[in-house]
Enzyme design. Sequence first.
Site, PDB file in Angstrom:
ATOM      1  N   SER A 245       0.834  -1.193   0.000  1.00  0.00           N
ATOM      2  CA  SER A 245       0.000   0.000   0.000  1.00  0.00           C
ATOM      3  C   SER A 245       0.870   1.245   0.000  1.00  0.00           C
ATOM      4  O   SER A 245       2.047   1.212   0.360  1.00  0.00           O
ATOM      5  CB  SER A 245      -0.905   0.021   1.233  1.00  0.00           C
ATOM      6  OG  SER A 245      -0.200   0.526   2.346  1.00  0.00           O
ATOM      7  N   LYS A 246       0.272   2.335  -0.398  1.00  0.00           N
ATOM      8  CA  LYS A 246       1.018   3.575  -0.556  1.00  0.00           C
ATOM      9  C   LYS A 246       1.585   4.107   0.748  1.00  0.00           C
ATOM     10  O   LYS A 246       2.541   4.862   0.758  1.00  0.00           O
ATOM     11  CB  LYS A 246       0.121   4.630  -1.206  1.00  0.00           C
ATOM     12  CG  LYS A 246      -0.237   4.267  -2.623  1.00  0.00           C
ATOM     13  CD  LYS A 246      -1.413   5.066  -3.144  1.00  0.00           C
ATOM     14  CE  LYS A 246      -1.796   4.619  -4.550  1.00  0.00           C
ATOM     15  NZ  LYS A 246      -2.545   3.345  -4.536  1.00  0.00           N
TER      16      LYS A 246
END
Length: 403
Positions: A245-246
Site C-alpha cells: 500500500s502507498k
Amino acid sequence: MTVRVRFSPAPSGELHVGSARTALFNWLFARHEGGTFLVRIEDTDVSRTREEWVDAIGDTLRWLGLDWDETPWRQSERIDVYLAAADRLLASGAAYECFDTPEELDEMHAARKAAGLAPGYDGRGRDLSADDRARLAAEGRPRTVRFRTPDSGPSTFTDVVRGEVTVEWSTISDFVIVRSDGSPLFFLANAVDDLEMGITHVVRGEDLIDTTHRVLAIRRALGSDQVPLYAHLPLILQADRAKLSKRHGAVAVEDFRARGVLSEALFNYLALLGWAPDDDREVMDRAEIVDAFSLTRVTHSAAIFDDKKLEWINGEWIRRLAHDVIVDRIRPFAHDRYGVGLDETLLDAAVTIGQERASTLVALADQMDFLFAGDGFTVADTVWADVATVEQPAAVLDAVITH
RNA sequence: GCCCCCAUCGUCUAGUGGCCGAGGACGCCGCCCUUUCAAGGCGGUAACGGGGAUUCGAACUCCCCUGGGGGCACCA
C-alpha cells in the site's frame, strides 16, 4: 493453439508493482510462446477512472519494455456489448432484475453477517413476478441485474499454478452484473471480453481467484463451452506481510523510476518475484528471461518485496550497461540538478565513478554533487575526502580518473 | 463469521521419495584487496512450523493442527 493473453488494468491510479508484475508475466508468457499480448483498460467504473491514468499506465508499460500487439481495448467503449449480453442472460433466465434499495441491502448484509453468512445476497429478488417487477419499477426503485448462481454443487476449474480449484456454489450468492445506473460490472465485462477476444490464458493475481467461478458461470450462461486456462500468481506483500500500500513507501512503478531504478533492473527483479529459472541465474536481460520463462515454474506462496535485493540488481545493471547508455539516462537527473551549464566531461567522470560504486542512479547523481559543487560533497560522509578537497575541478577530475 | 489459497534460512528461492547431515542469491558478520568508500575475492551466520499416517526410506505423498494471505460490494 495460439496463445492470446491480456493485461487488464483498472485506471484508478498509477501502475503499482503488483499490477506491473502481472503485466510482466502475461507479456513474458506471450513472448515465450510466440503469442499475442493485449492491453484492455477495464474502465467500466467511470467514477474511479481518470484519463490521465490511462496514459500514465501506457507510458509505464512502455518504460518497462512491455509492448502490446493490438490497439488497446477500452471497456468504456463497449458498454452496449455488455448490456446486450446482459439482455441475453435476462432472456434466458440466467439473470434477473432486482429492485432493492441501498438501505435494504445494508440491512440484509448486517443480518446475514449476524447469522454467520457471507454478506452476499439472500435471493429475495429471484422469484419476483413480471407484475411485481413492473410495480417496483413504477415506484421508481433502483433496478439492477443479478446473475443467478447455482444453489449447490461444486464449481471447479483448472489453474496452471494451483491445480484444481473447487468451491461449493452455496457459498456464492447471486451477484450484480448491471448497476442501477445501467452500467455493466466487472464480472460481466470481463467474461464477455475474454470470450469475444479469444483469450486463451488468464494470468492474474491470486486476489482474483475467487471471482473465477462467477466469470466462468457467466461464460457458460452465454453459451460458451470454451474455458481459458487460468494461472493465478502469488501476491506481492510488504515487509510486514500486508498487501502493498502507498502508506509504506514506493509501490508505484513510477516511484522506483524516479528513484533511479533502471527499467532493466525492475523488469529483472519483478520477474524473480514468484518465478525462478531452472538454474541459478539471477541477473538476466529481457531476452534471457523470455527464453527461460514458464508458467509451470511460477511459485505458490506470496512474496515479500525486498528493496535491498532490488538495489543490488539495480547496481548490477548500472555496472553492466554500457557507459554511454548510463550517461544518457543520468543526463536528465544531472540537468535537473545542475542546470544548463552541465559539463559533459564531468558528467562522464561522475558516471565512471558511479558505475563503479553506485547502486541507483540517484546515488550516482550524489557522486556528482562533489564533482560539480566542488566542496559540497554528499558522498557517504568522509568518503573520498582527499579527492574532494582538491579545489580545481580539473584536478578533481584528474584525481577521479586516475584513481 | 463463512469460503478459497499458501507454508524451506530475516528475504527471494532450488528441491517433485533415497543424489539433502538441504543448494543458490540478497542482507548481515568476518578476512583479503585498497590511502579512504564502493566494486571484487574468500569464509561464516541462518531454514524444511507442529503432530500423526504411508513407506525399507520422507523437505518432497495423505490427514489434522497452527500460522500467514486473499475473497465474501451497485471496485476491479
